[in-house]
Scaffold this active site. Structure first.
Site, PDB file in Angstrom:
ATOM      1  N   ARG A   1     -21.429  63.907  -2.270  1.00 22.49           N
ATOM      2  CA  ARG A   1     -20.816  62.901  -1.411  1.00 22.49           C
ATOM      3  C   ARG A   1     -21.825  62.272  -0.464  1.00 22.49           C
ATOM      4  NH1 ARG A   1     -18.700  59.035  -2.010  1.00 22.49           N
ATOM      5  NH2 ARG A   1     -17.461  60.218  -3.509  1.00 22.49           N
TER       6      ARG A   1
ATOM      7  N   LYS B   1     -27.230  44.459  14.543  1.00 18.16           N
ATOM      8  CA  LYS B   1     -25.818  44.831  14.353  1.00 18.16           C
ATOM      9  C   LYS B   1     -25.722  45.828  13.200  1.00 18.16           C
ATOM     10  CE  LYS B   1     -24.160  40.440  16.207  1.00 18.16           C
ATOM     11  NZ  LYS B   1     -23.439  39.179  15.936  1.00 18.16           N
TER      12      LYS B   1
ATOM     13  N   LYS C   1     -31.560  36.098  25.470  1.00 23.60           N
ATOM     14  CA  LYS C   1     -30.248  35.610  25.030  1.00 23.60           C
ATOM     15  C   LYS C   1     -29.588  34.820  26.162  1.00 23.60           C
ATOM     16  CE  LYS C   1     -28.425  37.311  21.663  1.00 23.60           C
ATOM     17  NZ  LYS C   1     -28.226  36.804  20.287  1.00 23.60           N
TER      18      LYS C   1
ATOM     19  N   GLU D   1     -33.072  32.083  22.982  1.00 17.34           N
ATOM     20  CA  GLU D   1     -31.877  31.504  22.350  1.00 17.34           C
ATOM     21  C   GLU D   1     -31.455  30.228  23.058  1.00 17.34           C
ATOM     22  OE1 GLU D   1     -27.354  32.740  22.867  1.00 17.34           O
ATOM     23  OE2 GLU D   1     -28.368  34.130  21.506  1.00 17.34           O
TER      24      GLU D   1
ATOM     25  N   ASP E   1     -28.510  28.912  18.126  1.00 16.08           N
ATOM     26  CA  ASP E   1     -27.287  29.705  18.018  1.00 16.08           C
ATOM     27  C   ASP E   1     -26.046  28.838  17.813  1.00 16.08           C
ATOM     28  OD1 ASP E   1     -25.879  32.208  18.119  1.00 16.08           O
ATOM     29  OD2 ASP E   1     -25.165  31.627  20.103  1.00 16.08           O
TER      30      ASP E   1
END
Length: 282
Positions: A103, A138, A170, A200, A222
Site C-alpha cells: 500500500r 501548494k 506577493k 507579483e 497574477d
C-alpha cells in the site's frame, strides 16, 4: 523526462515514516494471521491506465525497507511514458513482505505518477512556444520534495522549494510594506546579490512601476486575462522574466503560452492531480 534519481538516503526517512504509519504497533495483522511463514510469491506492479510514471524509486525503497532480500526488477524508469497494462516492476520473495509494503509503494507511485501525468499534459500545450510549466508551493505537507520531483518527471520545472530559496513579493507583502516602490527599494538596500527577486503584479500600472524602479528579476503576472498578458509581454520587451499565474487550467495553457510569457505556474499540478491507477497483482 529522464532525470538522475535522488539519493536513496534523502527519500528513506519519508518512506520509513509512511511504513511506520501503515504497519502500526503490531505490523501487518492480516498477513501475519493468514500467510504461512516462508511463503514466496512473485508480484507485478502494473499500470492500469496510460500516463507518465513517477515514484518507482520510492516503491523500490518501500519494498526493500520491509525486506532487503526482496528481488526487484524494474521495467520502467521514473519519467517514462506508460500504457495501460504495462508491467512497471516485478517483485519476488516473501509474500508477507510484499503485502506489507504494497500500500505504501502504491500510494506514493500512484500519487506521484498522477502529478507527472498532469504536468506532461500541461507541457504538451506549450509546444512551439518558449513557455515553461512550473509548479508552486501548494504541495502536500511533508511531500514537497517528491511532488516537485514528479513535476520534473512530467517535463515541468520547479518553483521555490521553500521561503528561503528566493525573494517572492506577493500582494500582501506590497500592502504591508506600503507599495511596490518601497518594497523594491528595501530589496535593493538589503538583499544579497546572490538572491533572485520576483514580484507579483495584477495590473499593468503596477508593472510600469516595477519597470521604472528596477530591482526585480521576475514579474509574476497574477490572474490576468490573455490580452493583458500579451500587453505585459509587449511592455516588458524582454527586460524581465515573466511568469503567468492564477486560474491556469489545462484548456487555457496553449493561449497563455502563445502570449510570449516565460513561465506558467499552476498549483493544480500538485494539489489537484488525480492519482494514476496502478495495481500490484500476485
Amino acid at each position: 523526462m529522464s532525470l538522475p534519481p535522488l539519493p536513496d538516503m534523502i527519500l528513506e526517512p519519508l518512506v520509513r515514516a509512511a511504513l511506520m504509519e501503515d504497519l502500526g504497533t503490531y505490523g501487518d495483522l492480516t498477513t501475519r494471521t493468514v500467510i504461512p511463514a516462508g511463503t514466496r510469491y512473485a508480484a507485478r506492479l502494473r499500470a492500469r491506465e496510460a500516463g507518465v510514471v513517477s515514484g518507482l524509486q520510492i516503491a523500490r525503497i518501500a519494498f526493500h525497507l520491509v525486506d532487503p532480500s526482496l528481488r526487484l526488477t524494474t521495467h520502467k524508469s521514473d519519467g517514462d511514458p506508460i500504457e495501460a497494462g504495462e508491467v512497471l516492476m516485478e517483485i519476488e520473495g516473501e509474500a508477507a513482505a510484499i503485502l506489507s509494503a504494497e500500500r505504501v509503494a502504491l500510494n506514493f507511485a500512484g500519487r506521484l505518477s498522477g502529478i507527472a501525468t498532469m504536468t506532461a499534459a500541461f507541457v504538451a500545450q506549450t509546444q512551439g512556444t518558449k513557455a515553461r510549466i512550473t509548479c508552486t508551493r501548494k504541495t502536500t505537507p511533508g511531500l514537497r520534495l517528491v511532488e516537485k520531483q514528479a513535476v520534473l518527471h512530467g517535463g515541468g520545472f520547479n518553483h521555490r522549494f521553500s521561503l528561503s530559496d528566493a525573494i517572492l513579493v506577493k500582494d500582501n507583502h506590497i500592502a504591508a510594506a506600503g507599495g511596490i516602490r518601497p518594497v523594491l527599494r528595501a530589496i535593493k538596500a538589503q538583499a544579497s546579490h546572490m538572491i533572485r527577486v520576483e514580484i507579483e503584479v495584477d495590473r499593468l500600472d503596477q508593472l510600469d512601476e516595477v519597470l521604472a524602479e528596477g530591482g526585480a528579476d521576475v514579474v509574476l503576472l497574477d490572474n490576468m486575462d490573455t490580452p493583458i498578458l500579451r500587453e505585459a509581454v509587449r511592455m516588458t520587451e524582454g527586460r524581465l522574466c515573466l511568469e503567468a499565474s492564477g486560474n491556469m487550467r489545462l484548456e487555457r495553457i496553449a493561449e497563455v503560452a502563445a502570449t510570449g510569457v516565460d513561465y506558467i505556474s499552476a498549483g493544480a499540478l500538485t494539489h489537484s492531480a488525480p492519482t494514476l491507477d496502478l495495481g500490484l497483482d500476485f
